[in-house]
Design a protein around this motif. Sequence first.
Motif: not given
Length: 304
Positions: A105, A216, A220
């Motif tokens: 990340l 996220f 993600t």
Amino acid sequence: MNEVFKARLKLFRLPTPSLMPRNASLGYLFVLPTLLMLVLVLGFPVVIAVLNSFTPLWSAERVFTVENYTNLTRDDLFWNSLQVTAIFVGGTSLLHLFVGFIVALALNSEIRGRAFFRVIAILPWTVPDVISGLVWRFMYNPTSGVVNHALHQLGVTQRWIEWLGDPDLALPSVIFADVWRGYPFVMLILLAGLQAIPRDLYEAAQVDGASVLQEFRYITLPSLVRIIAIALALDTVWQFRRFGLVYNMTFGGPGYATDILPIYVYKQYFRYFNFEYASAVAVVSAIIMLIISIPYIYLIMRRD
């Protein structure tokens, strides 16, 4: 003009279906040397190990027996080695995933010198297991190691800790060293997955007012579920067969505190010369690794 154009098309015409089987056979012929090499290097030792676990190949009397496998159920050292292996593999794989995810990340974000930090992050993976084990063994040295020296200078402890000599600290110390050595493998897989996520999704989420945590959670993580599963399955199999680092750090000691299955097989074969029993342990280890690899095989073979 049309005739010239048709003539040029014939030059770039794809093979007709009738020619495809011939081309496929030619492709198999090209990969045949590699297949033969795999059979000789991998297949032949596997067959010998399986046969040797049932029948002593080096003995004049060829008697088929499962005694080596029944002895496994009564061997406390084998069960201890299996338990240590489970702790070692589980701890290192989860920490590889955790550390690799955080580093991936960070390296996927827009930071200055990103290429430089990517090179630095991947460097531990370029160090061989043997060298990593030797380096960390010197670093853990109770009197001259840099770990105790750093802790002493920071005032964390005033005594010299036996990191690899204490049965309670040896396995966590080996796990920590392996996390440093192996996290780049998972990091690279996750970083590739992060870069494959379309930026349009994040831009659309930002337009809708989504926070970083919401991006996220909803973009993600769902996009990386398959990649995370593949990385975890591959890393688990790889950690199950880890040998060089543990061998050079502790050789399974102190006592049997870090006696993982590869070390146990090595001891049985090369130290105690129990060839048949070592082959049985190796076969059981291979079966366990095959079971562990089932999720990876399923994910690779599945068609969306």
